[in-house]
Design a protein around this motif. Structure first.
Motif, PDB file in Angstrom:
ATOM      1  N   ALA A 139       0.823  -1.231   0.091  1.00 18.90           N
ATOM      2  CA  ALA A 139      -0.071  -0.153  -0.019  1.00 18.90           C
ATOM      3  C   ALA A 139       0.776   1.260   0.078  1.00 18.90           C
ATOM      4  O   ALA A 139       0.791   2.346  -0.731  1.00 18.90           O
ATOM      5  N   ARG A 140       2.120   1.250   0.643  1.00 21.31           N
ATOM      6  CA  ARG A 140       2.912   2.383   0.978  1.00 21.31           C
ATOM      7  C   ARG A 140       3.607   2.512  -0.544  1.00 21.31           C
ATOM      8  O   ARG A 140       3.888   3.734  -0.982  1.00 21.31           O
ATOM      9  N   ALA A 141       3.892   1.355  -1.247  1.00 23.91           N
ATOM     10  CA  ALA A 141       4.490   1.665  -2.554  1.00 23.91           C
ATOM     11  C   ALA A 141       3.717   2.314  -3.480  1.00 23.91           C
ATOM     12  O   ALA A 141       4.000   3.098  -4.349  1.00 23.91           O
ATOM     13  N   VAL A 142       2.391   1.967  -3.350  1.00 27.46           N
ATOM     14  CA  VAL A 142       1.193   2.396  -4.362  1.00 27.46           C
ATOM     15  C   VAL A 142       1.300   3.998  -4.083  1.00 27.46           C
ATOM     16  O   VAL A 142       1.240   4.948  -4.864  1.00 27.46           O
ATOM     17  N   ALA A 143       1.103   4.223  -2.525  1.00 29.42           N
ATOM     18  CA  ALA A 143       0.910   5.733  -2.248  1.00 29.42           C
ATOM     19  C   ALA A 143       2.142   6.701  -2.626  1.00 29.42           C
ATOM     20  O   ALA A 143       2.152   7.647  -2.791  1.00 29.42           O
ATOM     21  N   ALA A 144       3.310   6.128  -2.654  1.00 23.80           N
ATOM     22  CA  ALA A 144       4.443   6.829  -3.083  1.00 23.80           C
ATOM     23  C   ALA A 144       4.387   7.506  -4.123  1.00 23.80           C
ATOM     24  O   ALA A 144       4.756   8.471  -4.553  1.00 23.80           O
ATOM     25  N   GLY A 145       3.825   6.898  -5.312  1.00 24.83           N
ATOM     26  CA  GLY A 145       3.598   7.340  -6.672  1.00 24.83           C
ATOM     27  C   GLY A 145       2.234   7.854  -6.977  1.00 24.83           C
ATOM     28  O   GLY A 145       2.126   8.661  -7.644  1.00 24.83           O
ATOM     29  N   LEU A 146       1.286   7.851  -5.969  1.00 25.28           N
ATOM     30  CA  LEU A 146      -0.070   8.361  -5.969  1.00 25.28           C
ATOM     31  C   LEU A 146      -0.381   9.568  -5.040  1.00 25.28           C
ATOM     32  O   LEU A 146      -0.877  10.686  -5.718  1.00 25.28           O
ATOM     33  N   LEU A 147       0.388   9.800  -4.144  1.00 22.87           N
ATOM     34  CA  LEU A 147       0.175  11.008  -3.164  1.00 22.87           C
ATOM     35  C   LEU A 147       1.146  12.014  -3.410  1.00 22.87           C
ATOM     36  O   LEU A 147       2.405  11.983  -3.360  1.00 22.87           O
ATOM     37  N   ASP A 148       0.806  13.284  -3.949  1.00 23.19           N
ATOM     38  CA  ASP A 148       1.595  14.436  -3.945  1.00 23.19           C
ATOM     39  C   ASP A 148       1.630  15.006  -2.493  1.00 23.19           C
ATOM     40  O   ASP A 148       0.611  15.633  -1.974  1.00 23.19           O
ATOM     41  N   LEU A 149       2.624  14.924  -1.766  1.00 22.58           N
ATOM     42  CA  LEU A 149       2.725  15.453  -0.307  1.00 22.58           C
ATOM     43  C   LEU A 149       3.833  16.564  -0.332  1.00 22.58           C
ATOM     44  O   LEU A 149       4.925  16.536  -1.065  1.00 22.58           O
ATOM     45  N   ARG A 150       3.690  17.522   0.424  1.00 25.71           N
ATOM     46  CA  ARG A 150       4.673  18.742   0.679  1.00 25.71           C
ATOM     47  C   ARG A 150       4.840  19.107   1.994  1.00 25.71           C
ATOM     48  O   ARG A 150       3.887  18.728   2.883  1.00 25.71           O
ATOM     49  N   PRO A 151       5.800  19.432   2.386  1.00 25.59           N
ATOM     50  CA  PRO A 151       6.008  19.973   3.813  1.00 25.59           C
ATOM     51  C   PRO A 151       5.157  20.831   4.247  1.00 25.59           C
ATOM     52  O   PRO A 151       4.853  21.652   3.281  1.00 25.59           O
ATOM     53  N   ASP A 152       4.707  20.729   5.453  1.00 24.26           N
ATOM     54  CA  ASP A 152       3.645  21.543   6.100  1.00 24.26           C
ATOM     55  C   ASP A 152       4.042  22.283   7.184  1.00 24.26           C
ATOM     56  O   ASP A 152       4.088  21.776   8.361  1.00 24.26           O
ATOM     57  N   PRO A 153       4.680  23.535   6.853  1.00 24.62           N
ATOM     58  CA  PRO A 153       5.527  24.285   8.150  1.00 24.62           C
ATOM     59  C   PRO A 153       4.324  24.635   9.199  1.00 24.62           C
ATOM     60  O   PRO A 153       4.845  24.860  10.377  1.00 24.62           O
ATOM     61  N   GLY A 154       3.127  24.396   8.957  1.00 21.26           N
ATOM     62  CA  GLY A 154       2.225  24.806   9.883  1.00 21.26           C
ATOM     63  C   GLY A 154       1.818  23.769  10.880  1.00 21.26           C
ATOM     64  O   GLY A 154       0.754  23.769  11.630  1.00 21.26           O
ATOM     65  N   ALA A 155       2.143  22.528  10.427  1.00 23.79           N
ATOM     66  CA  ALA A 155       1.667  21.147  11.229  1.00 23.79           C
ATOM     67  C   ALA A 155       1.917  21.261  12.699  1.00 23.79           C
ATOM     68  O   ALA A 155       2.982  21.635  12.973  1.00 23.79           O
TER      69      ALA A 155
END
Length: 268
Positions: free
Chosen positions: A252-268
């Motif tokens: 599932a993580r292998a699929v997510a790596a190519g599917l999800l566009d994630l960016r750093p969130d400085p406000g997290a």
């Protein structure tokens, strides 16, 4: 057996819990739409869910260029951490019960219908069952302070810790306070879908599996296994979940790596 209809918000929360929580990242809305599409959620429903969750302070919008990203808020982080504890740590059955019960009694003015409803809902989520009138009971040292204080009802609630006397028929009491046939049916339904499942799409299967498990155990009070009917299906269902979910994690993580566009969130 036909899979249950899961709310898009529940599926999105599972997505966020698996791939966003505690990573200080935000996720592109288009990624969310594509991910939920793999679970049968339409683009319209996915966009509506993002909008509603942002309006309820469960998501924060973060714009990067022309793209809209969504990050977690303090509220959604707390919700997801609570769910993570319930799903992965607490479990569905209590095999180490200490023999104690938490008793909570309340008396609210007749006009306080909303407060009464909110208190009962929070107590049910915390594992309490109604014993009689305004008296609710939960196995073990159940947490109550945050529930009561959060609803502003401290002056109207009394909490006790106790052990049952030998005259108390515990199986009968448990049957009165909780819907055991209903709980058992939920576990049997879960087992019918997942015990022999061999999913093709590991990403979609893991999100649906975790969401269904969370929904299945949502109102299970984790009763002492020694006072439950023999062959309680919750024991077998938990074994199935704890074997299948980790097996699906890496693919599932292998699929997510190519599917999800994630960016750093400085406000997290």
């Amino acid at each position: 057996m036909t899979a249950p209809q899961l709310r898009p918000q529940n599926l999105l929360l599972m997505l966020l819990g698996d791939f966003v929580l505690d990573r200080e990242v935000c996720v592109f809305s288009g990624s969310v739409i594509e991910a939920l599409d793999r679970l049968g959620v339409s683009e319209h429903a996915a966009r509506s869910t993002l909008t509603r969750m942002a309006a309820r302070d469960l998501l924060r919008r973060r714009r990067h260029g022309r793209r809209m990203y969504f990050g977690l808020t303090a509220r959604s982080t707390a919700v997801l951490r609570d769910g993570r504890t319930r799903i992965w740590r607490t479990g569905a059955v209590d095999e180490d019960w200490d023999g104690t019960w938490t008793l909570l009694c309340f008396s609210l003015p007749e006009a306080w219908q909303r407060q009464r409803h909110d208190l009962r809902s929070r107590l049910a989520w915390a594992g309490f069952g109604p014993l009689q009138g305004g008296l609710w009971i939960a196995p073990g040292p159940a947490a109550t302070a945050d529930i009561v204080a959060g609803l502003g009802l401290t002056a109207h609630v009394r909490v006790f810790r106790a052990r049952a006397d030998e005259l108390t028929d515990l199986p009968a009491m448990i049957g009165d306070a909780w819907d055991l046939p209903g709980l058992a049916a939920r576990y049997e339904s879960f087992l019918a879908r997942w015990e022999t499942a061999r999913p093709d799409d590991a990403f979609a299967a893991r999100l649906r599996l975790v969401a269904e498990w969370h929904d299945t155990i949502r109102y299970d009070p984790r009763l002492p296994v020694e006072h439950l009917p023999q062959d309680w299906p919750g024991v077998r269902a938990q074994k199935v979940f704890r074997e299948l979910a980790p097996a699906l994690e890496a693919p599932a993580r292998a699929v997510a790596a190519g599917l999800l566009d994630l960016r750093p969130d400085p406000g997290a």
